[in-house]
Design a protein around this motif. Structure first.
Motif, PDB file in Angstrom:
ATOM      1  N   VAL A 100       0.851  -1.197   0.000  1.00 24.01           N
ATOM      2  CA  VAL A 100       0.000   0.000   0.000  1.00 24.01           C
ATOM      3  C   VAL A 100       0.882   1.242   0.000  1.00 24.01           C
ATOM      4  O   VAL A 100       0.609   2.210  -0.718  1.00 24.01           O
ATOM      5  CB  VAL A 100      -0.968   0.006   1.208  1.00 24.01           C
ATOM      6  N   MET A 101       1.968   1.205   0.770  1.00 20.70           N
ATOM      7  CA  MET A 101       2.869   2.356   0.829  1.00 20.70           C
ATOM      8  C   MET A 101       3.535   2.599  -0.529  1.00 20.70           C
ATOM      9  O   MET A 101       3.708   3.746  -0.940  1.00 20.70           O
ATOM     10  CB  MET A 101       3.899   2.163   1.932  1.00 20.70           C
ATOM     11  N   ILE A 102       3.904   1.531  -1.226  1.00 25.23           N
ATOM     12  CA  ILE A 102       4.482   1.673  -2.573  1.00 25.23           C
ATOM     13  C   ILE A 102       3.427   2.225  -3.526  1.00 25.23           C
ATOM     14  O   ILE A 102       3.706   3.121  -4.329  1.00 25.23           O
ATOM     15  CB  ILE A 102       5.017   0.321  -3.095  1.00 25.23           C
ATOM     16  N   LEU A 103       2.210   1.710  -3.448  1.00 28.11           N
ATOM     17  CA  LEU A 103       1.148   2.196  -4.334  1.00 28.11           C
ATOM     18  C   LEU A 103       0.820   3.660  -4.075  1.00 28.11           C
ATOM     19  O   LEU A 103       0.416   4.382  -4.986  1.00 28.11           O
ATOM     20  CB  LEU A 103      -0.111   1.343  -4.178  1.00 28.11           C
ATOM     21  N   ARG A 104       0.989   4.114  -2.840  1.00 24.26           N
ATOM     22  CA  ARG A 104       0.730   5.523  -2.536  1.00 24.26           C
ATOM     23  C   ARG A 104       1.699   6.441  -3.277  1.00 24.26           C
ATOM     24  O   ARG A 104       1.400   7.590  -3.530  1.00 24.26           O
ATOM     25  CB  ARG A 104       0.840   5.782  -1.030  1.00 24.26           C
ATOM     26  N   ILE A 105       2.877   5.933  -3.617  1.00 22.86           N
ATOM     27  CA  ILE A 105       3.858   6.735  -4.340  1.00 22.86           C
ATOM     28  C   ILE A 105       3.477   6.853  -5.816  1.00 22.86           C
ATOM     29  O   ILE A 105       3.796   7.842  -6.457  1.00 22.86           O
ATOM     30  CB  ILE A 105       5.272   6.132  -4.190  1.00 22.86           C
ATOM     31  N   MET A 106       2.778   5.845  -6.333  1.00 19.24           N
ATOM     32  CA  MET A 106       2.388   5.871  -7.748  1.00 19.24           C
ATOM     33  C   MET A 106       1.320   6.941  -7.952  1.00 19.24           C
ATOM     34  O   MET A 106       0.326   6.978  -7.237  1.00 19.24           O
ATOM     35  CB  MET A 106       1.900   4.501  -8.185  1.00 19.24           C
ATOM     36  N   PRO A 107       1.516   7.807  -8.950  1.00 19.16           N
ATOM     37  CA  PRO A 107       0.692   9.014  -9.072  1.00 19.16           C
ATOM     38  C   PRO A 107      -0.806   8.802  -9.251  1.00 19.16           C
ATOM     39  O   PRO A 107      -1.575   9.567  -8.729  1.00 19.16           O
ATOM     40  CB  PRO A 107       1.265   9.718 -10.302  1.00 19.16           C
ATOM     41  N   PHE A 108      -1.245   7.792  -9.958  1.00 20.26           N
ATOM     42  CA  PHE A 108      -2.661   7.752 -10.304  1.00 20.26           C
ATOM     43  C   PHE A 108      -3.384   6.540  -9.721  1.00 20.26           C
ATOM     44  O   PHE A 108      -4.330   6.050 -10.310  1.00 20.26           O
ATOM     45  CB  PHE A 108      -2.831   7.831 -11.821  1.00 20.26           C
ATOM     46  N   VAL A 109      -2.958   6.087  -8.559  1.00 22.60           N
ATOM     47  CA  VAL A 109      -3.665   5.016  -7.865  1.00 22.60           C
ATOM     48  C   VAL A 109      -4.659   5.671  -6.919  1.00 22.60           C
ATOM     49  O   VAL A 109      -4.342   6.633  -6.232  1.00 22.60           O
ATOM     50  CB  VAL A 109      -2.686   4.087  -7.110  1.00 22.60           C
ATOM     51  N   HIS A 110      -5.859   5.175  -6.885  1.00 21.63           N
ATOM     52  CA  HIS A 110      -6.968   5.775  -6.144  1.00 21.63           C
ATOM     53  C   HIS A 110      -6.660   5.848  -4.648  1.00 21.63           C
ATOM     54  O   HIS A 110      -6.453   4.838  -3.979  1.00 21.63           O
ATOM     55  CB  HIS A 110      -8.224   4.942  -6.395  1.00 21.63           C
ATOM     56  N   PHE A 111      -6.653   7.065  -4.114  1.00 21.67           N
ATOM     57  CA  PHE A 111      -6.296   7.330  -2.720  1.00 21.67           C
ATOM     58  C   PHE A 111      -7.234   6.614  -1.745  1.00 21.67           C
ATOM     59  O   PHE A 111      -6.795   5.959  -0.802  1.00 21.67           O
ATOM     60  CB  PHE A 111      -6.335   8.842  -2.471  1.00 21.67           C
ATOM     61  N   HIS A 112      -8.539   6.731  -1.963  1.00 18.90           N
ATOM     62  CA  HIS A 112      -9.506   6.137  -1.039  1.00 18.90           C
ATOM     63  C   HIS A 112      -9.498   4.613  -1.109  1.00 18.90           C
ATOM     64  O   HIS A 112      -9.768   3.946  -0.114  1.00 18.90           O
ATOM     65  CB  HIS A 112     -10.914   6.670  -1.314  1.00 18.90           C
ATOM     66  N   LEU A 113      -9.179   4.064  -2.272  1.00 15.95           N
ATOM     67  CA  LEU A 113      -9.074   2.614  -2.404  1.00 15.95           C
ATOM     68  C   LEU A 113      -7.936   2.085  -1.532  1.00 15.95           C
ATOM     69  O   LEU A 113      -8.094   1.092  -0.822  1.00 15.95           O
ATOM     70  CB  LEU A 113      -8.852   2.228  -3.868  1.00 15.95           C
ATOM     71  N   LEU A 114      -6.813   2.770  -1.565  1.00 21.22           N
ATOM     72  CA  LEU A 114      -5.690   2.362  -0.716  1.00 21.22           C
ATOM     73  C   LEU A 114      -6.034   2.544   0.759  1.00 21.22           C
ATOM     74  O   LEU A 114      -5.631   1.739   1.601  1.00 21.22           O
ATOM     75  CB  LEU A 114      -4.438   3.155  -1.089  1.00 21.22           C
ATOM     76  N   SER A 115      -6.792   3.576   1.059  1.00 28.82           N
ATOM     77  CA  SER A 115      -7.234   3.773   2.445  1.00 28.82           C
ATOM     78  C   SER A 115      -8.127   2.616   2.893  1.00 28.82           C
ATOM     79  O   SER A 115      -8.031   2.151   4.031  1.00 28.82           O
ATOM     80  CB  SER A 115      -7.986   5.097   2.583  1.00 28.82           C
ATOM     81  N   LEU A 116      -8.993   2.140   1.995  1.00 22.40           N
ATOM     82  CA  LEU A 116      -9.857   1.007   2.325  1.00 22.40           C
ATOM     83  C   LEU A 116      -9.026  -0.239   2.632  1.00 22.40           C
ATOM     84  O   LEU A 116      -9.308  -0.961   3.592  1.00 22.40           O
ATOM     85  CB  LEU A 116     -10.844   0.727   1.183  1.00 22.40           C
ATOM     86  N   TYR A 117      -8.002  -0.487   1.829  1.00 19.68           N
ATOM     87  CA  TYR A 117      -7.114  -1.619   2.115  1.00 19.68           C
ATOM     88  C   TYR A 117      -6.505  -1.492   3.506  1.00 19.68           C
ATOM     89  O   TYR A 117      -6.478  -2.470   4.267  1.00 19.68           O
ATOM     90  CB  TYR A 117      -5.985  -1.701   1.078  1.00 19.68           C
ATOM     91  N   LEU A 118      -6.023  -0.311   3.837  1.00 25.76           N
ATOM     92  CA  LEU A 118      -5.437  -0.116   5.165  1.00 25.76           C
ATOM     93  C   LEU A 118      -6.461  -0.325   6.271  1.00 25.76           C
ATOM     94  O   LEU A 118      -6.159  -0.891   7.314  1.00 25.76           O
ATOM     95  CB  LEU A 118      -4.827   1.281   5.280  1.00 25.76           C
ATOM     96  N   MET A 119      -7.700   0.128   6.038  1.00 23.41           N
ATOM     97  CA  MET A 119      -8.754  -0.054   7.048  1.00 23.41           C
ATOM     98  C   MET A 119      -9.019  -1.535   7.292  1.00 23.41           C
ATOM     99  O   MET A 119      -9.244  -1.958   8.426  1.00 23.41           O
ATOM    100  CB  MET A 119     -10.040   0.626   6.599  1.00 23.41           C
ATOM    101  N   GLU A 120      -8.991  -2.307   6.208  1.00 24.82           N
ATOM    102  CA  GLU A 120      -9.246  -3.740   6.340  1.00 24.82           C
ATOM    103  C   GLU A 120      -8.089  -4.474   7.001  1.00 24.82           C
ATOM    104  O   GLU A 120      -8.274  -5.543   7.577  1.00 24.82           O
ATOM    105  CB  GLU A 120      -9.542  -4.336   4.964  1.00 24.82           C
ATOM    106  N   MET A 121      -6.887  -3.910   6.931  1.00 24.75           N
ATOM    107  CA  MET A 121      -5.708  -4.551   7.521  1.00 24.75           C
ATOM    108  C   MET A 121      -5.503  -4.177   8.984  1.00 24.75           C
ATOM    109  O   MET A 121      -4.770  -4.839   9.699  1.00 24.75           O
ATOM    110  CB  MET A 121      -4.453  -4.140   6.749  1.00 24.75           C
ATOM    111  N   THR A 122      -6.119  -3.096   9.425  1.00 22.75           N
ATOM    112  CA  THR A 122      -5.894  -2.615  10.784  1.00 22.75           C
ATOM    113  C   THR A 122      -7.147  -2.823  11.630  1.00 22.75           C
ATOM    114  O   THR A 122      -8.243  -2.986  11.110  1.00 22.75           O
ATOM    115  CB  THR A 122      -5.516  -1.120  10.764  1.00 22.75           C
ATOM    116  N   LYS A 123      -6.935  -2.790  12.936  1.00 24.20           N
ATOM    117  CA  LYS A 123      -8.046  -3.071  13.847  1.00 24.20           C
ATOM    118  C   LYS A 123      -8.684  -1.802  14.423  1.00 24.20           C
ATOM    119  O   LYS A 123      -9.855  -1.802  14.742  1.00 24.20           O
ATOM    120  CB  LYS A 123      -7.545  -3.955  14.985  1.00 24.20           C
ATOM    121  N   THR A 124      -7.906  -0.753  14.569  1.00 20.23           N
ATOM    122  CA  THR A 124      -8.424   0.468  15.198  1.00 20.23           C
ATOM    123  C   THR A 124      -8.125   1.687  14.314  1.00 20.23           C
ATOM    124  O   THR A 124      -7.291   1.619  13.423  1.00 20.23           O
ATOM    125  CB  THR A 124      -7.768   0.706  16.573  1.00 20.23           C
TER     126      THR A 124
END
Length: 191
Positions: A100-124
């Motif tokens: 996810v951190m690598i994808l955040r560096i890529m210019p045109f990857v959807h910001f909220h989509l990556l946020s959703l992945y992080l939400m699903e990986m974390t507990k709080t």
């Protein structure tokens, strides 16, 4: 470009001490205005300079991550839309925090989509914000410092940069898969 830069600087300088606040607000309004993250960070570098621009971009992106968290958790329709997008783009794909951190560096990857992945990986929310903010340091710095240069690179340099990031994404994914496979095998169950 020079005329745009001059006009933008004059416009923002006219706001004086409110300019940094308005720039952070621009990060929050960015999705509604359909502006890519890289463009807003480049503007921050042009107007505020590298250090202040990177710091303001980091603050704006961090607040946007918090807004993403709140939107997904308060509005089930928004979460469903993001899940549908995730399923279309990365169906049946598990990615790691590092990816996810690598994808955040890529210019045109959807910001909220990556946020959703992080939400699903974390507990709080605290854990989500920790990893989200950690993953926003590199884009804020890289886009602010090199954003203008990246957009002016020849196509082959841009392609090479993209391929290096894609390779890093794949390598981190393979390392994560190996780690998961090793963790899933139970030595007590061997015959």
């Amino acid at each position: 470009m020079e005329q745009f830069e001059y006009t933008l600087e004059t416009f923002i300088e006219g706001f004086g001490w409110l300019a940094p606040l308005l720039f952070v607000l621009l990060h929050l309004l960015r999705p509604l205005l359909f502006l890519p993250v890289i463009l807003v960070c480049v503007i921050g570098g042009l107007v505020f300079g590298f250090w202040e621009g990177a710091l303001l971009s980091f603050i704006g992106l961090s607040l946007m991550s918090l807004v993403s968290y709140l939107l997904v958790n308060k509005f089930p329709k928004f979460r469903k839309k993001m899940s549908d997008l995730k399923n279309r783009m990365f169906s049946d794909r598990k990615i790691s925090v590092g990816q996810v951190m690598i994808l955040r560096i890529m210019p045109f990857v959807h910001f909220h989509l990556l946020s959703l992945y992080l939400m699903e990986m974390t507990k709080t929310r605290k854990e989500y914000m920790y990893y989200s903010m950690l993953g926003l340091i590199a884009p804020a710095i890289i886009y602010t410092a090199f954003g203008e240069a990246i957009t002016e690179f020849p196509w082959y340099v841009s392609l090479t940069l993209f391929l290096v990031l894609a390779l890093a994404y794949v390598v981190i994914g393979k390392m994560n898969q190996v780690r998961l496979n090793v963790g899933l095998t139970n030595p007590k169950k061997r015959p």
